[in-house]
Design an enzyme around this catalytic site. Structure first.
Site, short mmCIF file in Angstrom:
data_model
loop_
_atom_site.label_atom_id
_atom_site.label_comp_id
_atom_site.label_asym_id
_atom_site.label_seq_id
_atom_site.Cartn_x
_atom_site.Cartn_y
_atom_site.Cartn_z
N ALA A 117 0.85 -1.20 0.00
CA ALA A 117 0.00 0.00 0.00
C ALA A 117 0.88 1.24 0.00
CB ALA A 117 -0.89 0.02 1.24
N LYS A 118 0.27 2.38 -0.25
CA LYS A 118 0.96 3.66 -0.10
C LYS A 118 -0.09 4.73 0.11
CE LYS A 118 5.30 5.04 -0.45
NZ LYS A 118 6.44 4.13 -0.21
#
Ligand code: GLU
Length: 429
Positions: A117-118
């Site tokens: 994720a980011k």
């Protein structure tokens, strides 16, 4: 119009963004090398979940400014989504999605039970007061909290964020559920459940991979080994410090304002003290000024881009002179530059391997938080060495066995594990 305006370039058109299509293209090529299942590849070519949030903040002057924020979960097959949160003026959906995809590949490569994720908020953190930054962090956390949780999605620091930011995030989430939840975030201060060794973990990991690479290239690491580092944030500073402890000569370092070059070596701690006083490296008396572009082209043995993406492109790749390029940053080299560097014989330690020390120790921090049992710094560093050198060796073996460059080899090794996991889990419904 203020910077908070949601323009098309912020949230639309991400699939055609060069960074996103560059990562996707690299994944496609690596996937071909391992004959990846086509359906698996198709699923990996898009993020699993994208959340856009507007983040209204009351500024110190009483006005409300509205910032754009994102959280992208690329894949959660191997475990909870994991990846940093970036505060930078260029944050947009395409970049955040590309970085989330890199996190999936990174976590799978080094064998962590975590997805990718980011997140990010489009802002200039240097222009925010502490109060404004805290308000922005708490509101952003609240807006994305439907995704967060120690079993769901676990943020960490990235460019423009630090342990204090993670502490505010942890506190905001904990207020919402009514008890302290250290496992919701990593890169926290030690006092609230952070791990020893997390602050320097990314830089340490970069150095560990440089040590492995230099063994393969039969390059001695000593005071004649010249190193240039672009970026003097958390990753750049710790890479510089640990490499100089190893005995190398750090001849150039830079930040956004430009760089310092000294053939006898830049005094890292003096530079750090100077920056604490003057905010930038500009004017530091211990060397000559070089621009960020010039720094990349210096005649050095080891080059560490540890700042933003897209620094080495077809425009300057031919002028890069280093033997080892260790990517402390995510995505610093464009696909066109990659090919040029490979032909020139530059040995690249790609981002998902070189900078994986950060998320490896984040994983240790998460495990320690869940078990409420904390490790010594020595144990953390030893385990980091074990995991990262093992990953390096697997990538190197693939690289020499398949005559494939290190970047595509790293992605291939990562995809081997991830695609098997996706096939075992199968497809819903
Ligand atoms: N932001 C770091 C990275 O790009 C660390 C991520 C993490 O620890 O979750 O790898």
């Amino acid at each position: 119009m203020s910077e908070s305006h949601v323009s098309d370039s912020v949230i639309v058109g991400w699939e055609n963004h060069p960074f996103y299509s560059g990562v996707l293209g690299a994944m496609e090529r690596a996937g071909r090398a391992i004959q990846i299942d086509r359906n698996v590849f198709n699923r990996l070519s898009k993020p699993k979940r994208v959340l856009y949030v507007s983040v209204p903040v009351r500024m110190d002057d009483g006005t409300i400014q509205v910032f754009d924020g994102f959280r992208v979960q690329h894949n959660t097959t191997l475990g909870p989504a994991k990846g940093g949160i970036r505060y930078h003026i260029d944050v947009n959906l395409a970049e955040t999605s590309a970085l989330a995809m890199l996190m999936t590949l990174k976590n799978s490569l080094v064998g962590l039970p975590l997805g990718g994720a980011k997140g990010g908020v489009r802002c200039d953190p240097n222009k925010l007061s502490r109060k404004e930054k805290q308000a922005l962090t708490r509101r952003y956390t609240t807006e994305i909290s439907m995704l967060l949780g120690p079993e769901k999605d676990i943020p960490a620091p990235d460019i423009g964020t630090d342990a204090q930011t993670m502490a505010w995030l942890m506190d905001t989430y904990s207020q919402q559920v009514g008890h302290a939840v250290p496992g919701v975030v990593t890169g926290k201060p030690i006092e609230i459940g952070g791990s020893l060794g997390r602050v320097d973990a990314t830089g340490r990991g970069v150095v560990y991979t440089v040590i492995e690479a230099s063994k393969r290239l039969r390059l001695d690491l000593n005071d004649k080994t010249r190193v240039a580092i672009q970026g003097f944030g958390n990753v750049g500073y710790h890479s510089a410090k640990i490499l100089s402890d190893v005995g190398c000569s750090i001849v150039a370092v830079s930040d956004v304002s430009g760089g310092i070059y000294n053939t006898k070596g830049v005094a890292i701690e003096e530079l750090r003290a100077y920056i604490a006083q003057n905010k930038t490296v500009k004017g530091f008396p211990g060397g000559d000024f070089v621009s960020n572009d010039e720094l990349l082209e210096l005649d050095v043995d080891i080059l560490i881009p540890a700042a933003l993406s897209g620094q080495i492109t077809e425009k300057n790749a031919d002028k890069i002179k280093c033997k080892i390029l260790a990517e402390g940053a995510n995505g610093p080299t464009s696909p066109e530059a990659d090919a040029i560097l490979f032909d020139k014989g530059v040995f690249t330690v790609p981002d998902i391997l070189a900078n994986s020390g950060g998320v490896i120790v984040s994983y240790f921090e998460w495990v320690q938080g869940l078990q409420k049992f904390f490790w010594s710094e020595k144990d953390v560093n030893n385990k980091l060495w074990e995991i990262i050198s093992n990953a390096f060796n697997r990538v190197y073996d693939f690289h020499s066995g398949n005559k494939m460059d290190m970047r595509h080899s790293a992605i291939a090794v990562s995809l081997e594990r991830l695609s098997k996991a996706m096939l075992y889990r199968g497809f819903f419904p």
